[in-house]
Design a protein around this motif. Structure first.
Motif, PDB file in Angstrom:
ATOM      1  N   LEU A  67      36.259  58.996   9.784  1.00  0.00           N
ATOM      2  CA  LEU A  67      35.102  58.502   9.043  1.00  0.00           C
ATOM      3  C   LEU A  67      35.224  58.743   7.542  1.00  0.00           C
ATOM      4  O   LEU A  67      34.708  57.964   6.736  1.00  0.00           O
ATOM      5  CB  LEU A  67      33.829  59.170   9.569  1.00  0.00           C
ATOM      6  CG  LEU A  67      33.407  58.780  10.987  1.00  0.00           C
ATOM      7  CD1 LEU A  67      32.342  59.722  11.513  1.00  0.00           C
ATOM      8  CD2 LEU A  67      32.910  57.335  11.011  1.00  0.00           C
ATOM      9  N   LEU A  68      35.906  59.811   7.164  1.00  0.00           N
ATOM     10  CA  LEU A  68      36.011  60.154   5.745  1.00  0.00           C
ATOM     11  C   LEU A  68      37.159  59.437   5.038  1.00  0.00           C
ATOM     12  O   LEU A  68      37.078  59.149   3.835  1.00  0.00           O
ATOM     13  CB  LEU A  68      36.180  61.666   5.589  1.00  0.00           C
ATOM     14  CG  LEU A  68      34.948  62.513   5.916  1.00  0.00           C
ATOM     15  CD1 LEU A  68      35.305  64.000   5.911  1.00  0.00           C
ATOM     16  CD2 LEU A  68      33.826  62.243   4.917  1.00  0.00           C
ATOM     17  N   GLU A  69      38.221  59.142   5.757  1.00  0.00           N
ATOM     18  CA  GLU A  69      39.393  58.545   5.110  1.00  0.00           C
ATOM     19  C   GLU A  69      39.092  57.242   4.374  1.00  0.00           C
ATOM     20  O   GLU A  69      39.581  57.039   3.257  1.00  0.00           O
ATOM     21  CB  GLU A  69      40.515  58.345   6.133  1.00  0.00           C
ATOM     22  CG  GLU A  69      41.283  59.634   6.407  1.00  0.00           C
ATOM     23  CD  GLU A  69      42.451  59.431   7.364  1.00  0.00           C
ATOM     24  OE1 GLU A  69      42.500  58.364   8.020  1.00  0.00           O
ATOM     25  OE2 GLU A  69      43.303  60.327   7.439  1.00  0.00           O
ATOM     26  N   PRO A  70      38.294  56.318   4.926  1.00  0.00           N
ATOM     27  CA  PRO A  70      37.983  55.090   4.181  1.00  0.00           C
ATOM     28  C   PRO A  70      37.224  55.353   2.883  1.00  0.00           C
ATOM     29  O   PRO A  70      37.211  54.505   1.986  1.00  0.00           O
ATOM     30  CB  PRO A  70      37.109  54.287   5.163  1.00  0.00           C
ATOM     31  CG  PRO A  70      37.458  54.826   6.505  1.00  0.00           C
ATOM     32  CD  PRO A  70      37.727  56.285   6.280  1.00  0.00           C
ATOM     33  N   ARG A  71      36.623  56.517   2.790  1.00  0.00           N
ATOM     34  CA  ARG A  71      35.896  56.888   1.576  1.00  0.00           C
ATOM     35  C   ARG A  71      36.778  57.666   0.606  1.00  0.00           C
ATOM     36  O   ARG A  71      36.293  58.182  -0.400  1.00  0.00           O
ATOM     37  CB  ARG A  71      34.667  57.728   1.956  1.00  0.00           C
ATOM     38  CG  ARG A  71      33.640  56.973   2.785  1.00  0.00           C
ATOM     39  CD  ARG A  71      32.570  57.910   3.327  1.00  0.00           C
ATOM     40  NE  ARG A  71      31.421  57.205   3.885  1.00  0.00           N
ATOM     41  CZ  ARG A  71      31.362  56.719   5.121  1.00  0.00           C
ATOM     42  NH1 ARG A  71      32.405  56.872   5.939  1.00  0.00           N
ATOM     43  NH2 ARG A  71      30.285  56.073   5.552  1.00  0.00           N
ATOM     44  N   GLY A  72      38.057  57.758   0.937  1.00  0.00           N
ATOM     45  CA  GLY A  72      38.984  58.507   0.085  1.00  0.00           C
ATOM     46  C   GLY A  72      38.726  59.999   0.120  1.00  0.00           C
ATOM     47  O   GLY A  72      39.024  60.704  -0.837  1.00  0.00           O
ATOM     48  N   ALA A  73      38.172  60.472   1.226  1.00  0.00           N
ATOM     49  CA  ALA A  73      37.786  61.884   1.343  1.00  0.00           C
ATOM     50  C   ALA A  73      38.555  62.550   2.477  1.00  0.00           C
ATOM     51  O   ALA A  73      38.916  61.907   3.469  1.00  0.00           O
ATOM     52  CB  ALA A  73      36.286  61.992   1.593  1.00  0.00           C
ATOM     53  N   ARG A 106      44.260  71.368  12.057  1.00  0.00           N
ATOM     54  CA  ARG A 106      45.174  70.676  12.966  1.00  0.00           C
ATOM     55  C   ARG A 106      44.850  69.189  13.024  1.00  0.00           C
ATOM     56  O   ARG A 106      45.733  68.356  13.240  1.00  0.00           O
ATOM     57  CB  ARG A 106      45.073  71.292  14.366  1.00  0.00           C
ATOM     58  CG  ARG A 106      46.103  70.742  15.354  1.00  0.00           C
ATOM     59  CD  ARG A 106      47.490  71.231  15.007  1.00  0.00           C
ATOM     60  NE  ARG A 106      48.460  70.853  16.027  1.00  0.00           N
ATOM     61  CZ  ARG A 106      49.192  69.730  16.007  1.00  0.00           C
ATOM     62  NH1 ARG A 106      49.037  68.871  15.022  1.00  0.00           N
ATOM     63  NH2 ARG A 106      50.055  69.480  16.965  1.00  0.00           N
ATOM     64  N   ALA A 107      43.596  68.837  12.821  1.00  0.00           N
ATOM     65  CA  ALA A 107      43.175  67.439  12.848  1.00  0.00           C
ATOM     66  C   ALA A 107      43.468  66.725  11.535  1.00  0.00           C
ATOM     67  O   ALA A 107      43.231  65.523  11.419  1.00  0.00           O
ATOM     68  CB  ALA A 107      41.691  67.340  13.166  1.00  0.00           C
ATOM     69  N   GLY A 108      43.960  67.440  10.533  1.00  0.00           N
ATOM     70  CA  GLY A 108      44.332  66.816   9.272  1.00  0.00           C
ATOM     71  C   GLY A 108      43.290  66.895   8.182  1.00  0.00           C
ATOM     72  O   GLY A 108      43.396  66.206   7.164  1.00  0.00           O
ATOM     73  N   LEU A 109      42.299  67.739   8.353  1.00  0.00           N
ATOM     74  CA  LEU A 109      41.281  67.923   7.319  1.00  0.00           C
ATOM     75  C   LEU A 109      41.645  69.104   6.416  1.00  0.00           C
ATOM     76  O   LEU A 109      42.309  70.041   6.854  1.00  0.00           O
ATOM     77  CB  LEU A 109      39.915  68.180   7.959  1.00  0.00           C
ATOM     78  CG  LEU A 109      39.307  67.033   8.769  1.00  0.00           C
ATOM     79  CD1 LEU A 109      38.106  67.527   9.565  1.00  0.00           C
ATOM     80  CD2 LEU A 109      38.914  65.875   7.862  1.00  0.00           C
ATOM     81  N   ASP A 110      41.198  69.036   5.182  1.00  0.00           N
ATOM     82  CA  ASP A 110      41.341  70.163   4.262  1.00  0.00           C
ATOM     83  C   ASP A 110      40.059  70.982   4.323  1.00  0.00           C
ATOM     84  O   ASP A 110      38.979  70.470   4.008  1.00  0.00           O
ATOM     85  CB  ASP A 110      41.581  69.680   2.826  1.00  0.00           C
ATOM     86  CG  ASP A 110      42.885  68.904   2.686  1.00  0.00           C
ATOM     87  OD1 ASP A 110      43.838  69.223   3.430  1.00  0.00           O
ATOM     88  OD2 ASP A 110      42.948  67.983   1.853  1.00  0.00           O
ATOM     89  N   VAL A 111      40.176  72.221   4.728  1.00  0.00           N
ATOM     90  CA  VAL A 111      39.000  73.081   4.901  1.00  0.00           C
ATOM     91  C   VAL A 111      38.709  73.841   3.615  1.00  0.00           C
ATOM     92  O   VAL A 111      39.550  74.606   3.135  1.00  0.00           O
ATOM     93  CB  VAL A 111      39.201  74.062   6.066  1.00  0.00           C
ATOM     94  CG1 VAL A 111      37.992  74.988   6.203  1.00  0.00           C
ATOM     95  CG2 VAL A 111      39.440  73.306   7.366  1.00  0.00           C
ATOM     96  N   ALA A 112      37.529  73.614   3.070  1.00  0.00           N
ATOM     97  CA  ALA A 112      37.121  74.273   1.829  1.00  0.00           C
ATOM     98  C   ALA A 112      36.047  75.316   2.115  1.00  0.00           C
ATOM     99  O   ALA A 112      35.011  75.373   1.471  1.00  0.00           O
ATOM    100  CB  ALA A 112      36.612  73.248   0.821  1.00  0.00           C
TER     101      ALA A 112
END
Length: 210
Positions: A127-133, A154-160
């Motif tokens: 859901l975030l990738e199309p938003r460049g996020a 593991r799912a490819g997200l950057d955890v902040a």
């Protein structure tokens, strides 16, 4: 010459100590987690009351997410959940609650297929990738944040960072105990899954709740 046998009591004591240390680590991680700045807050679903309102635990998560947006730490809020035994779409209830609290609809991203932690993380990525996020602050109870962070990466997200609401219940003790089993099991499951398998098509097949 007799072979020395490792005493059963010593083995049980070692196992118990290992579990206690793991529980301490999980709790410490969640209780000391701090949010940074990210593209979105990822809020994991939880129980919806029979009245259709968020449970106190879920309401606390939503309040934490609202606080992140108000503090300009995130641009979007992803509300992710499945349909609970009460029959309510958790994500839809979460979205409705945040709208009632004054969060703009344009900020909210609804994921009604977040049936478990892995599904929520994979769906958030899609859901975030199309938003460049890609970066997220994880919003859940303190005992869940360690497993959520491991899964999100593991799912490819950057955890902040993470944001655990200041809401505690007696059943947290049981939930923390459950996490001492769930976290290693989830780690093993993720390790055995090939990279090609880490995609939304298999998300719903992954075990473990949020």
């Amino acid at each position: 010459m007799t072979r020395r046998v490792f005493p059963v009591r010593a083995a049980l004591a070692t196992f118990t100590i290992a579990l206690l240390l793991l529980a301490f680590g999980i709790a410490a991680y969640g209780l000391t987690a701090m949010p940074g700045h990210a593209d979105a807050a990822l809020v994991f679903g939880n129980t919806v009351e029979r009245s259709g309102e968020p449970s106190r635990r879920l309401a606390a998560r939503l309040e934490a997410a609202r606080g992140l947006f108000v503090a300009n730490r995130v641009r979007w809020i992803v509300v992710s959940g499945g349909v609970g035994k009460e029959g309510f779409d958790e994500a839809r209830v979460m979205r409705r609650s945040l709208l009632a609290q004054g969060i703009p609809d344009s900020v909210l991203i609804e994921d009604g297929h977040g049936a478990n932690t892995l599904a929520s993380c994979l769906n958030a990525r899609v859901l975030l990738e199309p938003r460049g996020a890609r970066s997220v602050i994880l919003v859940s109870q303190y005992f869940h944040l360690a497993r959520a962070a491991m899964t999100a990466r593991r799912a490819g997200l950057d955890v902040a960072g993470g944001a655990a609401p200041s809401y505690y219940e007696a059943r947290d003790a049981w939930s923390l105990a459950r996490e001492t089993i769930a976290l290693p099991a989830y780690a093993l499951r993720l390790a055995l899954m090939r990279r090609a398998e880490i995609n939304p098509a298999v998300a719903a097949q992954a075990g473990g709740g949020s």
